[in-house]
Structures are given as C-alpha cells and as structure tokens.
Design an enzyme around this catalytic site. Structure first.
Site, PDB file in Angstrom:
ATOM      1  CG  ASP A 206       0.006  -0.017   2.506  1.00 23.85           C
ATOM      2  OD1 ASP A 206       0.341  -1.128   2.966  1.00 23.85           O
ATOM      3  OD2 ASP A 206       0.408   1.056   2.998  1.00 23.85           O
ATOM      4  CG  ASP A 208       2.508   5.038   5.572  1.00 23.00           C
ATOM      5  OD1 ASP A 208       2.070   4.179   6.354  1.00 23.00           O
ATOM      6  OD2 ASP A 208       3.047   6.086   5.965  1.00 23.00           O
TER       7      ASP A 208
END
Ligand SMILES: [Zn+2]
Length: 259
Positions: A206, A208
């Site tokens: 991802d 963050d």
C-alpha cells in the site's frame, strides 16, 4: 550451516520444505512466537518460524524477538531470511513491488533491542545493518525470476500497531524513507548480535498514509495474497544458492563489540 526463514504477515507456513520436524524451543528469553519447523529444501537444512505465531496472535510490539532469534540460533541457523509486509513511502514503489532494504530508521519505543542487558555490554555496528552477500543473492534471484524489485531502500520501523498519520508519513518521506513497517526492529539488530547473516524481503502492500486514499488493513491483506507467491518463488530460488562460505563480516560481528 542452516538457513532460517521468519515468515511475516501472509507467510505462515513451511510448505516448501520436505521431511519436516516440528520443534518446540525454550530460551532464556521465553518462548518464540511458535513451534519451529525444520526440514529440507534442495540440499540445505531450513528452519521456519512464523513471526506473529499461529493465527497471527502477536502484534508487532508483542512479538518476542529475542526468543525468536535465540531459538533459531540455538538450532544452528547461520543465515536468516525474513519476510515482511511494508507500506510504500514513495510513488515509484508500487503495491506488489518487492524491496530488499539496506538501511533503516528506528521509530520503535517499547522493544528490547539487545541480548546483552546483563553484566556484559555489546555495541554492535549498524552502519550496514543487513548482510551484503544475502541481499545480493536476493537481488539476483529476483532478476532471474523477472520479479519487479528494488535492490535497496530505507525501512522506517514504527511501533504500531496503528498506521501513520499523514503528517508522519510526509515526515518519513522527507527523511528519505522508502518503505515503512513494524517488525524489522529489533529483529535485524538481534540477528547481528547473534552473528547471523540477515536480509529481508519486504513486500509492498500500500501507499501508507501520504496518498489521498489512506491505507486500510483489508487492502493490505488482498495485496499480500499475490505478494506471498513472489516471496516464495524468491526463497525457492535463493536457498539452493546460499553458500557455506561467509565472506561477509556477519559471523564475527561481536569481535569488537563486547565491552
Ligand atoms: Zn553475512
């Protein structure tokens, strides 16, 4: 020589091993996260330990890192490969990419970082925290398998279990962080104190919190599923190639560290 694997989020099983024995180890630091599976892969003996325990019961703060590293060392592990899920702090490191970090920034606050907290003190070098030779072998495996990866990067380790605020995520970016996770520290430090060769396969899941759409645990789990397959392929390629010779300095890390 024996190769250790510490499986992180998504990598919980020792399915690549044959002739598997299950060993319960006790250490002066308590029990490791789980039983250790020792088996064969190619011509090597391999020990597998799940970092978060069976059923992912220990959060990153609760993992008994000292017991984990001590237990693997006591079984004869000399080379340790760790797998971990991370967030990306950079636009060009996409979810699904793999990073072999070469540096870290430590933002943890609640963890015991040394085996030497009794009458003896050790100051191990962390200038180059990872084994250069293992990192190089991981990179070569990823190249051979045509798996998208970054051969170096700075891993920011936060305490967790919460994710970062946007302000924190931007701060870590401004510090030069490439990826962010919760489990590298103190694992990498204790591996150095135990004089193990240590390298990490970090799986980006991802962006963050710095992107518009902040990270959720559900997204991480979905990306992890496809990442785990890549990590297993790299492990299967790299393990047979790890050599007994240790030209790196990892095996004598305590030589000038003990007071
Ligand atoms: Zn080494």
């Amino acid at each position: 020589m024996m190769i250790g694997i510490i499986g992180g989020s998504g990598v919980y099983d020792a399915s690549i091993l044959s002739d598997v024995k299950t060993i319960k180890v006790h250490t002066p630091y308590g029990s490791p996260s789980d039983v250790i599976h020792v088996g064969k892969f190619a011509h090597h003996e391999v020990a597998f330990l799940s970092r978060h325990g069976k059923g992912h019961v220990y959060n990153p703060t609760q993992v008994n890192y000292r017991a984990n590293i001590h237990a693997l060392k006591s079984l004869g592990v000399t080379h340790l490969l760790a797998v971990s899920a991370v967030g990306s702090l950079q636009d060009h490191i996409h979810p699904g990419d793999i990073v072999f970090p070469d540096q870290f920034i430590d933002r943890t606050t609640q963890r015991k970082q040394t085996f030497y907290d009794g009458s003896q003190v050790a100051h191990v070098s962390m200038a180059e925290p990872f084994c250069p030779s293992l990192r190089n072998q991981l990179k070569e495996s990823a190249l051979r398998l045509n798996i998208s990866h970054f051969e170096k990067g700075t891993y920011v380790c936060i305490e967790g279990p919460r994710f970062s605020t946007k302000a924190e995520s931007h701060l870590f970016r401004s510090w030069g962080g490439h990826i962010i996770g919760m489990t590298l520290i103190p694992e990498v430090i204790l591996a150095r104190e135990a004089e193990l060769c240590y390298a990490t396969i970090s799986l980006s899941t991802d962006y963050d919190s710095f992107k518009e759409h902040p990270v959720t645990a559900e997204e991480i789990v979905n990306t992890m599923r496809s990442n785990v397959d890549k990590a297993k392929r790299i492990l299967q390629d790299v393990i047979p190639r790890i050599s007994r010779e240790r030209a790196c300095g990892c095996g004598s890390a305590l030589k000038n560290a003990l007071m």
